[in-house]
Design a protein around this motif. Structure first.
Motif, PDB file in Angstrom:
ATOM      1  N   PHE A  72       0.827  -1.195   0.000  1.00  6.98           N
ATOM      2  CA  PHE A  72       0.000   0.000   0.000  1.00  6.98           C
ATOM      3  C   PHE A  72       0.863   1.247   0.000  1.00  6.98           C
ATOM      4  O   PHE A  72       2.056   1.197   0.296  1.00  6.98           O
ATOM      5  N   CYS A  73       0.227   2.367  -0.351  1.00  4.32           N
ATOM      6  CA  CYS A  73       0.899   3.662  -0.346  1.00  4.32           C
ATOM      7  C   CYS A  73       0.155   4.595   0.591  1.00  4.32           C
ATOM      8  O   CYS A  73      -1.069   4.726   0.509  1.00  4.32           O
ATOM      9  N   VAL A  74       0.893   5.248   1.473  1.00  3.98           N
ATOM     10  CA  VAL A  74       0.338   6.278   2.340  1.00  3.98           C
ATOM     11  C   VAL A  74       0.645   7.615   1.674  1.00  3.98           C
ATOM     12  O   VAL A  74       1.810   7.978   1.514  1.00  3.98           O
ATOM     13  N   ASN A  75      -0.411   8.320   1.249  1.00  6.11           N
ATOM     14  CA  ASN A  75      -0.297   9.630   0.620  1.00  6.11           C
ATOM     15  C   ASN A  75      -0.554  10.684   1.699  1.00  6.11           C
ATOM     16  O   ASN A  75      -1.676  10.769   2.218  1.00  6.11           O
ATOM     17  N   LEU A  77      -1.453  14.174   2.821  1.00  3.60           N
ATOM     18  CA  LEU A  77      -2.139  15.252   2.124  1.00  3.60           C
ATOM     19  C   LEU A  77      -1.573  16.632   2.446  1.00  3.60           C
ATOM     20  O   LEU A  77      -1.170  16.914   3.570  1.00  3.60           O
ATOM     21  N   SER A  78      -1.619  17.480   1.427  1.00  2.86           N
ATOM     22  CA  SER A  78      -1.216  18.886   1.589  1.00  2.86           C
ATOM     23  C   SER A  78      -2.434  19.713   1.970  1.00  2.86           C
ATOM     24  O   SER A  78      -3.581  19.266   1.842  1.00  2.86           O
ATOM     25  N   GLU A  79      -2.190  20.942   2.403  1.00  2.22           N
ATOM     26  CA  GLU A  79      -3.260  21.824   2.859  1.00  2.22           C
ATOM     27  C   GLU A  79      -4.285  22.143   1.775  1.00  2.22           C
ATOM     28  O   GLU A  79      -5.377  22.609   2.075  1.00  2.22           O
ATOM     29  N   THR A  80      -3.970  21.870   0.524  1.00  2.00           N
ATOM     30  CA  THR A  80      -4.893  22.151  -0.585  1.00  2.00           C
ATOM     31  C   THR A  80      -5.781  20.958  -0.935  1.00  2.00           C
ATOM     32  O   THR A  80      -6.539  21.028  -1.903  1.00  2.00           O
ATOM     33  N   GLN A  81      -5.700  19.867  -0.181  1.00  2.00           N
ATOM     34  CA  GLN A  81      -6.379  18.631  -0.577  1.00  2.00           C
ATOM     35  C   GLN A  81      -7.576  18.238   0.299  1.00  2.00           C
ATOM     36  O   GLN A  81      -7.878  17.053   0.427  1.00  2.00           O
ATOM     37  N   GLU A  82      -8.296  19.213   0.832  1.00  2.00           N
ATOM     38  CA  GLU A  82      -9.499  18.898   1.603  1.00  2.00           C
ATOM     39  C   GLU A  82     -10.491  18.088   0.773  1.00  2.00           C
ATOM     40  O   GLU A  82     -11.110  17.152   1.279  1.00  2.00           O
ATOM     41  N   ASP A  83     -10.666  18.468  -0.500  1.00  2.00           N
ATOM     42  CA  ASP A  83     -11.614  17.765  -1.367  1.00  2.00           C
ATOM     43  C   ASP A  83     -11.221  16.305  -1.561  1.00  2.00           C
ATOM     44  O   ASP A  83     -12.074  15.422  -1.583  1.00  2.00           O
ATOM     45  N   ALA A 102      -1.037   8.030 -10.244  1.00  2.00           N
ATOM     46  CA  ALA A 102       0.005   7.282 -10.961  1.00  2.00           C
ATOM     47  C   ALA A 102       0.461   6.145 -10.056  1.00  2.00           C
ATOM     48  O   ALA A 102       0.528   6.317  -8.839  1.00  2.00           O
ATOM     49  N   PRO A 103       0.768   4.990 -10.639  1.00  2.00           N
ATOM     50  CA  PRO A 103       1.218   3.879  -9.806  1.00  2.00           C
ATOM     51  C   PRO A 103       2.624   4.110  -9.265  1.00  2.00           C
ATOM     52  O   PRO A 103       3.496   4.624  -9.963  1.00  2.00           O
ATOM     53  N   GLY A 104       2.815   3.746  -7.999  1.00  2.00           N
ATOM     54  CA  GLY A 104       4.130   3.816  -7.387  1.00  2.00           C
ATOM     55  C   GLY A 104       4.894   2.535  -7.649  1.00  2.00           C
ATOM     56  O   GLY A 104       4.512   1.724  -8.501  1.00  2.00           O
ATOM     57  N   ALA A 105       5.963   2.335  -6.905  1.00  2.00           N
ATOM     58  CA  ALA A 105       6.854   1.190  -7.091  1.00  2.00           C
ATOM     59  C   ALA A 105       6.125  -0.152  -6.999  1.00  2.00           C
ATOM     60  O   ALA A 105       6.453  -1.087  -7.726  1.00  2.00           O
ATOM     61  N   CYS A 106       5.151  -0.282  -6.106  1.00  2.00           N
ATOM     62  CA  CYS A 106       4.430  -1.558  -5.970  1.00  2.00           C
ATOM     63  C   CYS A 106       3.055  -1.501  -6.632  1.00  2.00           C
ATOM     64  O   CYS A 106       2.227  -2.381  -6.426  1.00  2.00           O
ATOM     65  N   GLY A 107       2.802  -0.447  -7.420  1.00  2.00           N
ATOM     66  CA  GLY A 107       1.547  -0.333  -8.141  1.00  2.00           C
ATOM     67  C   GLY A 107       0.468   0.445  -7.410  1.00  2.00           C
ATOM     68  O   GLY A 107      -0.547   0.802  -7.989  1.00  2.00           O
ATOM     69  N   ALA A 108       0.659   0.708  -6.123  1.00  2.00           N
ATOM     70  CA  ALA A 108      -0.336   1.452  -5.344  1.00  2.00           C
ATOM     71  C   ALA A 108      -0.432   2.886  -5.845  1.00  2.00           C
ATOM     72  O   ALA A 108       0.583   3.501  -6.169  1.00  2.00           O
ATOM     73  N   PRO A 109      -1.641   3.444  -5.900  1.00  2.00           N
ATOM     74  CA  PRO A 109      -1.815   4.801  -6.403  1.00  2.00           C
ATOM     75  C   PRO A 109      -1.117   5.876  -5.564  1.00  2.00           C
ATOM     76  O   PRO A 109      -1.230   5.905  -4.346  1.00  2.00           O
ATOM     77  N   ARG A 110      -0.410   6.738  -6.281  1.00  2.00           N
ATOM     78  CA  ARG A 110       0.152   7.959  -5.703  1.00  2.00           C
ATOM     79  C   ARG A 110      -0.721   9.098  -6.195  1.00  2.00           C
ATOM     80  O   ARG A 110      -0.950   9.237  -7.400  1.00  2.00           O
ATOM     81  N   LEU A 111      -1.217   9.913  -5.263  1.00  2.00           N
ATOM     82  CA  LEU A 111      -2.131  10.996  -5.609  1.00  2.00           C
ATOM     83  C   LEU A 111      -1.353  12.291  -5.823  1.00  2.00           C
ATOM     84  O   LEU A 111      -0.585  12.702  -4.946  1.00  2.00           O
ATOM     85  N   PRO A 112      -1.545  12.968  -6.961  1.00  2.00           N
ATOM     86  CA  PRO A 112      -0.830  14.214  -7.224  1.00  2.00           C
ATOM     87  C   PRO A 112      -1.121  15.253  -6.145  1.00  2.00           C
ATOM     88  O   PRO A 112      -2.235  15.344  -5.637  1.00  2.00           O
ATOM     89  N   GLY A 113      -0.108  16.018  -5.785  1.00  2.00           N
ATOM     90  CA  GLY A 113      -0.262  17.079  -4.805  1.00  2.00           C
ATOM     91  C   GLY A 113       0.038  16.662  -3.381  1.00  2.00           C
ATOM     92  O   GLY A 113       0.103  17.506  -2.490  1.00  2.00           O
ATOM     93  N   ALA A 114       0.193  15.362  -3.136  1.00  2.00           N
ATOM     94  CA  ALA A 114       0.519  14.900  -1.785  1.00  2.00           C
ATOM     95  C   ALA A 114       1.915  15.379  -1.400  1.00  2.00           C
ATOM     96  O   ALA A 114       2.790  15.537  -2.251  1.00  2.00           O
ATOM     97  N   THR A 143       9.188  12.830  -1.123  1.00  2.00           N
ATOM     98  CA  THR A 143       8.608  13.991  -0.457  1.00  2.00           C
ATOM     99  C   THR A 143       8.607  15.194  -1.391  1.00  2.00           C
ATOM    100  O   THR A 143       9.393  15.253  -2.344  1.00  2.00           O
ATOM    101  N   ARG A 144       7.718  16.137  -1.072  1.00  2.00           N
ATOM    102  CA  ARG A 144       7.602  17.386  -1.812  1.00  2.00           C
ATOM    103  C   ARG A 144       7.474  18.525  -0.824  1.00  2.00           C
ATOM    104  O   ARG A 144       6.999  18.316   0.292  1.00  2.00           O
ATOM    105  N   PRO A 145       7.820  19.738  -1.229  1.00  2.00           N
ATOM    106  CA  PRO A 145       7.638  20.881  -0.322  1.00  2.00           C
ATOM    107  C   PRO A 145       6.155  21.234  -0.185  1.00  2.00           C
ATOM    108  O   PRO A 145       5.346  20.906  -1.056  1.00  2.00           O
ATOM    109  N   GLY A 146       5.817  21.882   0.904  1.00  2.00           N
ATOM    110  CA  GLY A 146       4.446  22.325   1.115  1.00  2.00           C
ATOM    111  C   GLY A 146       4.060  22.209   2.574  1.00  2.00           C
ATOM    112  O   GLY A 146       4.879  21.855   3.427  1.00  2.00           O
ATOM    113  N   LYS A 147       2.801  22.512   2.853  1.00  2.00           N
ATOM    114  CA  LYS A 147       2.278  22.437   4.217  1.00  2.00           C
ATOM    115  C   LYS A 147       1.212  21.353   4.300  1.00  2.00           C
ATOM    116  O   LYS A 147       0.458  21.141   3.354  1.00  2.00           O
TER     117      LYS A 147
END
Length: 161
Positions: A72-75, A77-83, A102-114, A143-147
Protein backbone atom coordinates in the motif's frame (compact mmCIF):
# COMPACT_ATOMS: atom_id res chain seq x y z
CA UNK A 1 -5.90 -3.37 39.38
CA UNK A 2 -9.49 -2.83 38.25
CA UNK A 3 -10.24 0.86 37.74
CA UNK A 4 -13.68 2.15 36.85
CA UNK A 5 -13.90 4.30 33.73
CA UNK A 6 -14.92 7.85 34.68
CA UNK A 7 -15.72 9.13 31.17
CA UNK A 8 -18.01 8.25 28.27
CA UNK A 9 -17.18 7.75 24.59
CA UNK A 10 -18.14 11.35 23.71
CA UNK A 11 -15.69 12.71 26.30
CA UNK A 12 -12.99 10.31 25.11
CA UNK A 13 -13.45 11.39 21.48
CA UNK A 14 -13.37 15.07 22.52
CA UNK A 15 -10.16 14.63 24.51
CA UNK A 16 -8.43 12.85 21.61
CA UNK A 17 -9.63 15.61 19.28
CA UNK A 18 -7.24 17.94 21.10
CA UNK A 19 -4.36 16.08 19.45
CA UNK A 20 -3.73 17.54 15.98
CA UNK A 21 -2.99 14.97 13.31
CA UNK A 22 -2.08 14.97 9.67
CA UNK A 23 -4.38 13.35 7.14
CA UNK A 24 -3.42 10.58 4.78
CA UNK A 25 -5.03 8.55 2.03
CA UNK A 26 -4.01 4.90 2.08
CA UNK A 27 -4.21 3.29 -1.37
CA UNK A 28 -3.55 -0.02 -3.10
CA UNK A 29 -3.88 -1.60 -6.51
CA UNK A 30 -6.04 -4.72 -6.64
CA UNK A 31 -7.31 -7.00 -9.39
CA UNK A 32 -10.65 -5.14 -9.07
CA UNK A 33 -8.96 -1.74 -9.47
CA UNK A 34 -7.60 0.99 -7.25
CA UNK A 35 -8.84 1.25 -3.66
CA UNK A 36 -8.24 3.76 -0.89
CA UNK A 37 -9.50 5.39 2.29
CA UNK A 38 -8.89 8.50 4.39
CA UNK A 39 -6.78 7.74 7.46
CA UNK A 40 -5.71 10.13 10.20
CA UNK A 41 -4.59 7.31 12.52
CA UNK A 42 -1.10 7.08 11.03
CA UNK A 43 2.33 7.36 12.62
CA UNK A 44 5.99 6.49 12.23
CA UNK A 45 6.90 3.44 14.27
CA UNK A 46 10.58 2.59 13.75
CA UNK A 47 13.59 4.01 11.95
CA UNK A 48 15.55 0.74 11.90
CA UNK A 49 13.93 -1.06 10.25
CA UNK A 50 11.74 1.64 8.70
CA UNK A 51 8.18 0.90 9.86
CA UNK A 52 4.91 2.83 9.98
CA UNK A 53 1.62 2.08 11.71
CA UNK A 54 -1.95 2.87 10.82
CA UNK A 55 -5.30 1.94 12.31
CA UNK A 56 -8.18 1.34 9.88
CA UNK A 57 -11.63 0.82 11.37
CA UNK A 58 -13.01 -2.70 11.26
CA UNK A 59 -16.10 -1.31 9.50
CA UNK A 60 -13.98 -0.18 6.53
CA UNK A 61 -14.89 -1.83 3.24
CA UNK A 62 -11.65 -0.60 1.63
CA UNK A 63 -9.16 -1.94 4.19
CA UNK A 64 -9.83 -5.68 3.53
CA UNK A 65 -9.03 -5.13 -0.17
CA UNK A 66 -5.83 -3.24 0.71
CA UNK A 67 -4.82 -5.95 3.19
CA UNK A 68 -5.32 -8.57 0.47
CA UNK A 69 -3.11 -6.55 -1.92
CA UNK A 70 -0.26 -6.77 0.63
CA UNK A 71 1.31 -3.51 -0.55
CA UNK A 72 0.00 0.00 0.00
CA UNK A 73 0.90 3.66 -0.35
CA UNK A 74 0.34 6.28 2.34
CA UNK A 75 -0.30 9.63 0.62
CA UNK A 76 0.31 12.49 3.10
CA UNK A 77 -2.14 15.25 2.12
CA UNK A 78 -1.22 18.89 1.59
CA UNK A 79 -3.26 21.82 2.86
CA UNK A 80 -4.89 22.15 -0.59
CA UNK A 81 -6.38 18.63 -0.58
CA UNK A 82 -9.50 18.90 1.60
CA UNK A 83 -11.61 17.76 -1.37
CA UNK A 84 -9.46 14.66 -1.82
CA UNK A 85 -9.75 13.88 1.89
CA UNK A 86 -13.54 14.13 1.75
CA UNK A 87 -13.79 12.04 -1.45
CA UNK A 88 -11.88 9.17 0.13
CA UNK A 89 -13.81 9.43 3.41
CA UNK A 90 -17.10 8.65 1.62
CA UNK A 91 -18.18 5.04 2.00
CA UNK A 92 -19.48 3.20 -1.04
CA UNK A 93 -18.56 5.90 -3.58
CA UNK A 94 -16.12 5.69 -6.50
CA UNK A 95 -13.36 7.40 -4.57
CA UNK A 96 -11.09 7.76 -7.59
CA UNK A 97 -13.74 9.47 -9.78
CA UNK A 98 -12.11 12.59 -11.17
CA UNK A 99 -8.94 12.10 -9.15
CA UNK A 100 -5.85 11.36 -11.23
CA UNK A 101 -3.16 9.06 -9.92
CA UNK A 102 0.00 7.28 -10.96
CA UNK A 103 1.22 3.88 -9.81
CA UNK A 104 4.13 3.82 -7.39
CA UNK A 105 6.85 1.19 -7.09
CA UNK A 106 4.43 -1.56 -5.97
CA UNK A 107 1.55 -0.33 -8.14
CA UNK A 108 -0.34 1.45 -5.34
CA UNK A 109 -1.81 4.80 -6.40
CA UNK A 110 0.15 7.96 -5.70
CA UNK A 111 -2.13 11.00 -5.61
CA UNK A 112 -0.83 14.21 -7.22
CA UNK A 113 -0.26 17.08 -4.80
CA UNK A 114 0.52 14.90 -1.78
CA UNK A 115 3.41 16.04 0.40
CA UNK A 116 4.82 12.55 0.76
CA UNK A 117 4.40 9.06 -0.59
CA UNK A 118 5.29 6.20 1.71
CA UNK A 119 5.02 2.83 0.00
CA UNK A 120 4.84 -0.17 2.27
CA UNK A 121 4.61 -3.91 2.39
CA UNK A 122 2.10 -5.19 4.92
CA UNK A 123 4.05 -6.68 7.84
CA UNK A 124 1.17 -7.44 10.20
CA UNK A 125 -2.35 -6.54 11.30
CA UNK A 126 -3.53 -6.95 14.87
CA UNK A 127 -6.86 -6.71 16.65
CA UNK A 128 -7.23 -3.36 18.42
CA UNK A 129 -10.80 -2.85 19.65
CA UNK A 130 -12.96 -1.45 16.86
CA UNK A 131 -9.86 -0.97 14.66
CA UNK A 132 -6.91 -3.00 13.45
CA UNK A 133 -3.35 -1.95 14.21
CA UNK A 134 -1.45 -2.32 10.93
CA UNK A 135 2.33 -2.37 10.58
CA UNK A 136 3.94 -1.60 7.23
CA UNK A 137 7.57 -2.04 6.22
CA UNK A 138 8.58 1.01 4.19
CA UNK A 139 9.79 0.13 0.69
CA UNK A 140 9.99 3.55 -0.98
CA UNK A 141 9.46 7.21 -0.10
CA UNK A 142 9.20 10.53 -1.90
CA UNK A 143 8.61 13.99 -0.46
CA UNK A 144 7.60 17.39 -1.81
CA UNK A 145 7.64 20.88 -0.32
CA UNK A 146 4.45 22.32 1.12
CA UNK A 147 2.28 22.44 4.22
CA UNK A 148 0.17 19.60 5.60
CA UNK A 149 -3.59 19.36 5.92
CA UNK A 150 -4.32 18.99 9.63
CA UNK A 151 -7.31 17.71 11.58
CA UNK A 152 -7.94 19.26 14.99
CA UNK A 153 -11.01 19.30 17.23
CA UNK A 154 -13.30 17.96 14.55
CA UNK A 155 -12.24 20.15 11.62
CA UNK A 156 -9.62 20.91 9.02
CA UNK A 157 -6.80 23.26 9.99
CA UNK A 158 -3.70 24.63 8.39
CA UNK A 159 -0.21 25.06 9.74
CA UNK A 160 0.62 28.69 10.35
CA UNK A 161 4.38 29.22 10.20
Amino acid sequence: MDRAQTFDSRQFRSALGHFASGITIVTAATSQGAVGFTCQSFTSLSLDPPLVALAPGKSSTSWPRIREAGCFCVNVLSETQEDVCLAFATSGADKFAGIPWAPGACGAPRLPGALAYIECELSGAYDAGDHELVIGTVLDIETRPGKPLLFYRGGFNRLEV
